[in-house]
Scaffold this active site. Sequence first.
Site, PDB file in Angstrom:
ATOM      1  N   SER A  75       8.486  11.407  -1.698  1.00 45.99           N
ATOM      2  CA  SER A  75       8.052  10.098  -2.198  1.00 45.99           C
ATOM      3  C   SER A  75       9.202   9.106  -2.172  1.00 45.99           C
ATOM      4  O   SER A  75       9.036   7.948  -1.797  1.00 45.99           O
ATOM      5  CB  SER A  75       7.506  10.228  -3.625  1.00 45.99           C
ATOM      6  N   GLU A  76      10.371   9.542  -2.617  1.00 42.75           N
ATOM      7  CA  GLU A  76      11.555   8.680  -2.556  1.00 42.75           C
ATOM      8  C   GLU A  76      12.802   9.492  -2.231  1.00 42.75           C
ATOM      9  O   GLU A  76      12.933  10.637  -2.655  1.00 42.75           O
ATOM     10  CB  GLU A  76      11.797   7.941  -3.880  1.00 42.75           C
ATOM     11  N   THR A  77      13.705   8.868  -1.491  1.00 43.08           N
ATOM     12  CA  THR A  77      15.045   9.383  -1.230  1.00 43.08           C
ATOM     13  C   THR A  77      16.014   8.283  -1.646  1.00 43.08           C
ATOM     14  O   THR A  77      15.791   7.108  -1.349  1.00 43.08           O
ATOM     15  CB  THR A  77      15.231   9.705   0.259  1.00 43.08           C
TER      16      THR A  77
END
Length: 227
Positions: free
Chosen positions: A23-25
């Site tokens: 979903s996020e890095t």
Amino acid sequence: VVLDGEGLSDNEMQRFANWTNLSETTFVLPPTPEGAAGGADYRLRIFTPDRELPFAGHPTLGSARAWLAAGNTPRGDVIVQECAAGLVCVHPTDDDAALAFEAPPILRSGDLAPDVLEPITTGLGLHPDQVAAHQWVDNGPGWAALLLRSADEVLALEPTFAALGAHKVGVLGPAPEGSEHRFEVRAFVPGIGVPEDPVTGSLNAGIAMWLRATGQAPASYVAAQGA
């Protein structure tokens, strides 16, 4: 969390975030001169598989925890993160394992216009009568929120992601009496490569500010997401 993001180009960060397919890095960088002057301990850039976000809650907390675990210490009593949404303070809590972020200010509020609400309800497969209330709760990412009449209605949603388009949508409903949580929450953001986000700090922060301001929730409550 990439703890040393210095030297990576925007394109390299985006390619890496796309490759992780999370979903996020996030990428931790030294603060800008302006951020450092405001007390920032580091600068954080947050990417979905598709694009960069100005702010996101769980990446903020996870990155702060990773930054501390790497042996870093804040300049003051709280961690100050610089991101595209501004400076965000991250506080320790009574639980040594937990951190809490201060929600960024709401950039856009008020009811959703009909030309926004209609494609969202259509994409979610909702009849207009099922929507008890709706509101912009945008603290950077661009969230629109719909309040349904029950948690069961939220859990039953089967969205048509193509119909949602670029809308970033949060949906919540009150849990049954006696539940361990007060609200059930879901988040749909297909336009940035995340059809359904399992847990969403920025959305929950915006929802909390809306519900508290309108007397629909107490100052402290538990929300469930990702069921």
